[in-house]
Design a protein around this motif. Structure first.
Motif, short mmCIF file in Angstrom:
data_model
loop_
_atom_site.label_atom_id
_atom_site.label_comp_id
_atom_site.label_asym_id
_atom_site.label_seq_id
_atom_site.Cartn_x
_atom_site.Cartn_y
_atom_site.Cartn_z
N ASP A 133 1.94 29.96 -5.00
CA ASP A 133 0.81 30.87 -5.19
C ASP A 133 0.15 30.57 -6.53
O ASP A 133 0.41 31.22 -7.54
CB ASP A 133 1.30 32.32 -5.13
N GLN B 236 -1.70 33.42 -8.28
CA GLN B 236 -0.81 34.33 -9.02
C GLN B 236 -0.34 33.69 -10.32
O GLN B 236 -0.30 34.35 -11.36
CB GLN B 236 0.40 34.72 -8.16
N TYR B 237 0.00 32.41 -10.29
CA TYR B 237 0.42 31.73 -11.52
C TYR B 237 -0.69 31.79 -12.56
O TYR B 237 -0.43 31.97 -13.75
CB TYR B 237 0.77 30.27 -11.25
N SER C 216 -1.57 41.66 -13.70
CA SER C 216 -1.09 40.29 -13.44
C SER C 216 0.18 40.31 -12.59
O SER C 216 0.52 39.32 -11.97
CB SER C 216 -0.82 39.55 -14.75
N GLY C 217 0.90 41.42 -12.62
CA GLY C 217 2.17 41.51 -11.91
C GLY C 217 3.37 41.24 -12.79
O GLY C 217 4.50 41.23 -12.30
N GLY D 189 7.86 39.46 -10.66
CA GLY D 189 6.83 38.62 -11.28
C GLY D 189 7.43 37.61 -12.22
O GLY D 189 7.06 36.43 -12.22
#
Length: 100
Positions: A9, A12-13, A63-64, A83
């Protein structure tokens, strides 16, 4: 030629990296590694206003990387282990790839 795995992902990164691309947020993230903290406790370590802290915490939370929860009038923050594990796996994969 190695094939790039598409199951990663990268969006997400990128959110993780952007969230940690600020010295204040990196310090906050490190502080949270010792356990949940109230916004008031985080604020004590910085020469910033409460709205500025809220801005940084919003970026980390969205951001998680960080969880937030309301406790009365205060917000409490902690590291989102899922995360963190996802980010750690990215670096572990990279590290493993360059060792080959």
């Amino acid at each position: 030629m190695e094939v790039i795995r598409l199951d990663k992902d990268y969006v997400q990164y990128t959110l993780f990296m952007k969230a940690l691309a600020d010295e204040t947020r990196v310090k906050i993230f490190d502080m949270l590694s010792k356990g949940e903290l109230c916004a008031c406790n985080i604020l004590e370590d910085f020469d910033i206003t409460q709205p500025t802290l809220s801005y940084h915490m919003k970026i980390l939370s969205e951001s998680g990387l960080v969880n937030s929860r309301r406790d009365g009038v205060w917000m409490k923050y902690s590291i989102n282990k899922d995360g963190l594990d996802l980010l750690k796996n990215l670096f572990d994969d990279i590290s493993e790839s360059i060792r080959k």
